[in-house]
Design an enzyme around this catalytic site. Structure first.
Site, PDB file in Angstrom:
ATOM      1  N   THR A   1       1.078  -1.207   0.217  1.00 58.37           N
ATOM      2  CA  THR A   1      -0.015   0.099   0.530  1.00 58.37           C
ATOM      3  C   THR A   1       1.114   1.072   0.073  1.00 58.37           C
ATOM      4  O   THR A   1       1.599   1.473   0.911  1.00 58.37           O
ATOM      5  CB  THR A   1      -0.822  -0.193   1.425  1.00 58.37           C
ATOM      6  OG1 THR A   1      -1.524  -1.475   1.486  1.00 58.37           O
ATOM      7  CG2 THR A   1      -1.382   1.008   1.221  1.00 58.37           C
TER       8      THR A   1
ATOM      9  N   CYS B   1      31.860   3.796   9.059  1.00 54.02           N
ATOM     10  CA  CYS B   1      32.266   2.539   9.625  1.00 54.02           C
ATOM     11  C   CYS B   1      31.993   1.974  10.795  1.00 54.02           C
ATOM     12  O   CYS B   1      31.445   2.833  11.543  1.00 54.02           O
ATOM     13  CB  CYS B   1      33.520   1.407   9.671  1.00 54.02           C
ATOM     14  SG  CYS B   1      34.861   2.036  10.219  1.00 54.02           S
TER      15      CYS B   1
END
Ligand code: PLP
Length: 356
Positions: A210, A299
């Site tokens: 949806t 990172c």
């Protein structure tokens, strides 16, 4: 969006009047995105943003064709990681960040099904010529489609021109002042693409689920006003960016990362390399002064790694370690540039002295 937050929002797939109202909102927004990209409304698939659109383009074409995939070495990870996951190849860039078209030709053949090259790079702001890319692809990979990630280009360039040669185009609303979590993939007629999400059959069977009427309304507003805001802001932003770069280059041991003609750069990007400076330390000092800049990608440990973009451009390690991206935007003022320049030189100097 605020109106939709308050009231009852119909599921656009229904047939009653509440559903029809929701469907109309979505189709108006689809028209706005289509007009901004230069596509037909039926070619626009709403997604959850640039990442999903990029994934859908690469994985969707690969699944539909069984062919191999190729992208530039400086793509956003939303393209690069799917290409790596599929065992695809990357194409070199020159030191100014522009694609090496001879290397592209070498990596293309009859088995290639998709070539992805971004319209403009998110880190260094370098603009690629998608029409030149498409020309090479048509000649050397006759079965391939061309995808371009135009997420960063959208606020600044006329997409109806610079993405016209692409078969698939990724855009995202939050780069245009719209909400995050909504974007689109333009899939031109006849392009083979398997959906990544199935069930429900939404978006003409190309993306099940949806749709969020509220987010799509926000995207529609952002794309609907794209042209007036672009023309108004570009020159001013370019002027501020150039002043920032000129001022920064007065500091010894500083270079522009992409040493290219500035007409080949997005107006707001100032990507600079500071020799013998650790970018993480510089970002820390800038942040303490209220300046939001960025570098590479973080990172898991939080340490800044040298970005694959800077690496691909062949910047030597002494400069690459100190690469920082400043982005001038529509709300940036002359006073903001003064502040950055007044903080930058002493910060660089301090870091170089403490490094010794
Ligand atoms: N592609 C580029 C070039 C981007 O700069 C970004 C986000 O900054 C994305 C893709 C991802 O878009 P999104 O945040 O909408 O998933």
């Amino acid at each position: 969006m605020a109106e939709l937050l308050d009231g009852v929002v119909g599921n656009p797939s229904g047939s009653h009047h509440v559903a029809r109202r929701s469907k109309r909102t979505i189709e108006d927004a689809r028209d706005a995105v289509a007009a901004a990209v230069g596509a037909r409304p039926a070619e626009v698939i709403f997604t959850s943003g640039g990442t999903e659109s990029d994934n859908l383009a690469v994985f969707g074409v690969a699944a539909a064709t069984g062919g191999t995939v190729v992208c530039s070495a400086v793509e956003h990870h939303a393209v690069l990681d799917p290409v790596h996951a599929l065992g695809g190849e990357t194409v070199r860039v020159h030191s100014d960040g522009r694609l090496d078209l001879a290397d592209l030709a070498d990596r293309c053949d009859a088995t290639t099904s998709l070539v992805s090259v971004m319209t403009a790079n998110n880190e260094v702001g370098v603009i690629q010529s998608i029409s030149e890319v498409a020309e090479v692809v048509r000649e050397h990979a006759p079965n391939a489609v061309v995808h371009t990630d135009a997420v960063q280009a959208a606020p600044w360039l006329d997409l109806t021109e610079c993405t016209a040669a692409a078969d698939l185009v990724t855009v995202s609303a939050h780069k245009l002042g719209g909400p995050a979590g909504i974007g689109a993939l333009v899939v031109r007629d006849g392009v083979p693409l398997d959906p990544r999400q199935i069930g429900g059959g939404q978006e003409l069977e190309r993306r099940g689920g949806t749709p969020s009427t509220m987010l799509i309304a926000g995207a529609g507003a952002a794309f609907g006003s794209i042209e007036e805001r672009r023309v108004e802001a570009s020159d001013r932003v370019r002027g501020l960016r150039d002043r920032l770069v000129r001022g920064a280059l007065e500091i010894p041991g500083v270079r522009r990362t992409a040493d290219t003609d500035t007409t080949r750069l997005l107006p707001g990007h100032a990507h600079l390399c500071f020799a013998d400076v650790d970018s993480e330390a510089l970002l820390f000092l800038l942040d303490a002064a209220g300046i939001a800049a960025s570098a590479g990608s973080s990172c898991a440990s939080g340490a800044v790694q040298i970005s694959h973009v800077v690496e691909a451009m062949g910047v030597t390690n002494d400069f690459a370690r100190g690469s920082v991206r400043f982005t001038v935007g529509k709300t940036t003022t002359e006073a903001d540039i003064d502040t950055v320049l007044s903080v930058l030189a002493p910060s660089v100097d301090r870091l170089r002295r403490t490094d010794r």
